[in-house]
Design a protein around this motif. Structure first.
Motif, PDB file in Angstrom:
ATOM      1  N   ALA A 173     -23.325  -7.937  -2.644  1.00 45.43           N
ATOM      2  CA  ALA A 173     -22.399  -7.990  -1.514  1.00 45.43           C
ATOM      3  C   ALA A 173     -21.526  -9.222  -1.623  1.00 45.43           C
ATOM      4  O   ALA A 173     -21.929 -10.247  -2.176  1.00 45.43           O
ATOM      5  N   LYS A 174     -20.329  -9.124  -1.093  1.00 39.32           N
ATOM      6  CA  LYS A 174     -19.411 -10.256  -1.040  1.00 39.32           C
ATOM      7  C   LYS A 174     -19.321 -10.851   0.362  1.00 39.32           C
ATOM      8  O   LYS A 174     -19.001 -12.022   0.515  1.00 39.32           O
ATOM      9  N   ARG A 175     -19.588 -10.010   1.365  1.00 41.01           N
ATOM     10  CA  ARG A 175     -19.383 -10.440   2.747  1.00 41.01           C
ATOM     11  C   ARG A 175     -20.465  -9.863   3.651  1.00 41.01           C
ATOM     12  O   ARG A 175     -21.130  -8.897   3.278  1.00 41.01           O
ATOM     13  N   VAL A 176     -20.595 -10.453   4.839  1.00 35.00           N
ATOM     14  CA  VAL A 176     -21.575  -9.999   5.826  1.00 35.00           C
ATOM     15  C   VAL A 176     -20.885  -9.812   7.169  1.00 35.00           C
ATOM     16  O   VAL A 176     -20.070 -10.649   7.582  1.00 35.00           O
ATOM     17  N   ILE A 177     -21.214  -8.709   7.847  1.00 37.77           N
ATOM     18  CA  ILE A 177     -20.864  -8.525   9.258  1.00 37.77           C
ATOM     19  C   ILE A 177     -22.185  -8.350  10.003  1.00 37.77           C
ATOM     20  O   ILE A 177     -22.918  -7.395   9.774  1.00 37.77           O
ATOM     21  N   TYR A 178     -22.498  -9.303  10.868  1.00 36.68           N
ATOM     22  CA  TYR A 178     -23.785  -9.312  11.559  1.00 36.68           C
ATOM     23  C   TYR A 178     -23.554  -8.934  13.019  1.00 36.68           C
ATOM     24  O   TYR A 178     -22.977  -9.698  13.792  1.00 36.68           O
ATOM     25  N   LEU A 179     -24.027  -7.749  13.396  1.00 31.62           N
ATOM     26  CA  LEU A 179     -23.888  -7.252  14.767  1.00 31.62           C
ATOM     27  C   LEU A 179     -25.142  -7.657  15.545  1.00 31.62           C
ATOM     28  O   LEU A 179     -26.099  -6.898  15.658  1.00 31.62           O
ATOM     29  N   PHE A 180     -25.132  -8.877  16.060  1.00 29.03           N
ATOM     30  CA  PHE A 180     -26.338  -9.400  16.696  1.00 29.03           C
ATOM     31  C   PHE A 180     -26.427  -8.929  18.143  1.00 29.03           C
ATOM     32  O   PHE A 180     -25.524  -9.180  18.942  1.00 29.03           O
TER      33      PHE A 180
END
Length: 485
Positions: free
Chosen positions: A61-68
């Motif tokens: 992966a290059k990026r993270v989207i964290y839906l906390f």
């Protein structure tokens, strides 16, 4: 001796570059391009063994989207189907199951711990046959894109330390957050936007507060701190010029300020001065980039329909999910969403229903949107809270209404894209949904696995502070290899 020579060499190079190449912030910006590690925290007091700005190995992966999901969703009403709880509704939780677990002050004085079955129906979906609640029909439709972990566990039993632990790897404050570690370790993909952005929304349920220590840089250089985007007219505070100042005036002011900072850096060799110069320059570039990336009006009608009508209402969960996609596809390394309202100690059926209406459609749309754009494979999406919810009721129990207390022993999160197995369920809990019986995953393991997917060895991504090397996973953590694609 070799270490001292190398450290001194780095400092000399920085000093010469800043003081002799030329004066003015434009040259500093050029310096950050020519010397990518100029401002990233390498060197300073003590030189680390590995250079940052590049992964340790090929990333998934290059990026993270964290839906906390702030406040802790009830896994027993969403993903962890336990029909025994419905059969034993109202009966006491057996002592042999609770095993003397620590309780919060909200339920420690209860005379009984009556089991609460879920009022919501469950079904199995997709080829994975994963159980999903009726509250999440859109999530159920993409279940074969998800890696569902049902055996996560944590150490903290109250919100503040648990939330801080998930975000920073420690239950106390002043530690760098996960986004700051990734900014420090990998740098940025887009010089016109921050590497780490934060978005906030609030649902209809009982909310738990969020605070800036959750996206702090801690003891890392301040350039790695998360940048909060707001829902107001100015998405990033203090970014817009006053009406009496144009871009040329701002450029001249920054050039003069850079001269002063340049002199101070040459005298004191304080890397935080260089970080401030870089932040000023980034803010200048963001004045053009941010209005464009936050403009959702140009999104096609089909995309707005996918996320839901709230996607055009700034500050909503749906709008933040869509904005997260735009930020991510524009190279933002880590986008952190916090959605408040999951703290259901009472009237859980009503509150959780409202929360799911807020998040279900938009969460699934984000995964689908990334997938159809060819971005899901390189973007890791994470959905979950800081701990789980008890199988017993807090307070008064009726057939149709109940509340659940905090439960750190087991809970569920899901991940998608970014190198995790799609359509995969990992771990399991007992028939009461109280204890883990298969494949436990600690928070440190969770962090180690995320860093691994991004090409970072969690034991090597360190920063020396006050005589000790720190890392996101402290002195623990193992990669959960079974969930890797």
């Amino acid at each position: 001796m070799e270490k001292e020579i190398l450290e001194a060499g780095l400092n000399i190079n920085r000093r010469r570059f800043l003081s002799r190449l030329s004066l003015g912030v434009g040259s500093v910006a050029l310096g950050s391009l020519l010397l990518p590690d100029l401002f990233n925290g390498i060197g300073g007091g003590e030189l680390e063994s590995s250079m940052t700005g590049l992964p340790h190995f090929a990333p998934k992966a290059k990026r993270v989207i964290y839906l906390f999901q702030n406040g802790a969703p009830s896994q027993l009403d969403l993903f962890d189907y336990k029909p025994l709880l419905n059969k034993m509704h109202g009966e006491d939780l057996p002592d042999s199951i609770r095993k003397g677990q620590r309780l919060t002050g909200m339920t420690s004085q209860q005379a009984r711990f009556p089991l609460a079955g879920s009022v919501f129906s469950f079904d199995q979906y997709g080829e994975s046959r994963a159980w999903v609640s009726e509250l999440l029909p859109h999530t159920a439709a993409i279940v074969d894109d998800l890696c569902i972990i049902k055996s996560l566990h944590t150490e903290a039993i109250n919100h503040d330390p648990a939330l801080t632990f998930f975000q920073t790897g420690a239950q106390v404050g002043n530690r760098p957050s996960m986004g700051a570690w990734l900014s420090y370790g990998l740098g940025t993909e887009n010089k016109n936007l921050p590497a780490f952005c934060v978005l906030l929304s609030k649902g209809k349920g009982n909310g738990q507060g969020v605070y800036s220590k959750l996206w702090t840089n801690g003891f890392l250089d301040s350039v790695h701190q998360g940048v909060q985007f707001s829902s107001g007219e100015n998405p990033v505070l203090y970014l817009k010029n006053h009406e009496s100042i144009d871009l040329n005036d701002r450029r001249k002011m920054l050039d003069k300020l850079a001269e002063l900072n340049n002199m101070a850096y040459d005298e004191f060799n304080d890397r935080e001065i260089a970080s401030k110069v870089q932040q000023y320059e980034l803010a200048y570039r963001m004045q053009t980039a941010v209005p464009d990336v936050t403009d959702l009006s140009k999104e096609p009608e089909s995309i707005i329909k996918m996320y839901g009508p709230d996607a055009l209402v700034p500050g909503t969960y749906a709008a933040n999910c869509l904005l997260a996609r735009k930020l991510s596809e524009n190279g933002v390394r880590f986008v952190q969403l916090y959605h408040q309202g999951w703290d259901s100690h009472g009237n859980l059926p009503r509150e959780t229903s409202g929360q799911c209406l807020d998040v279900d459609k938009a969460s699934a749309a984000l995964v689908t949107d990334l997938k159809q754009r060819g971005l899901l494979d390189e973007t890791l999406v994470i959905w979950g809270g800081e701990f789980g919810r008890t199988n017993y009721c807090q307070g008064e129990l009726t057939k149709d209404n109940y509340g659940r207390d905090h439960h750190p022993r087991c809970f569920t999160v899901w991940m998608a894209g970014g190198g995790v197995k799609p359509g995969f369920v990992y771990g399991d809990t007992d028939e009461f949904g109280y204890n883990i019986v298969k494949d436990p995953v600690h928070v440190h393991d969770f962090h180690a696995t995320i860093l691994h997917l991004l090409g970072l060895n969690h034991e090597q991504l360190t920063f020396r502070h006050l005589g000790r090397r720190y890392r996101l996973t402290d002195v623990e953590g193992k990669i959960v290899k079974s969930i890797l694609a």
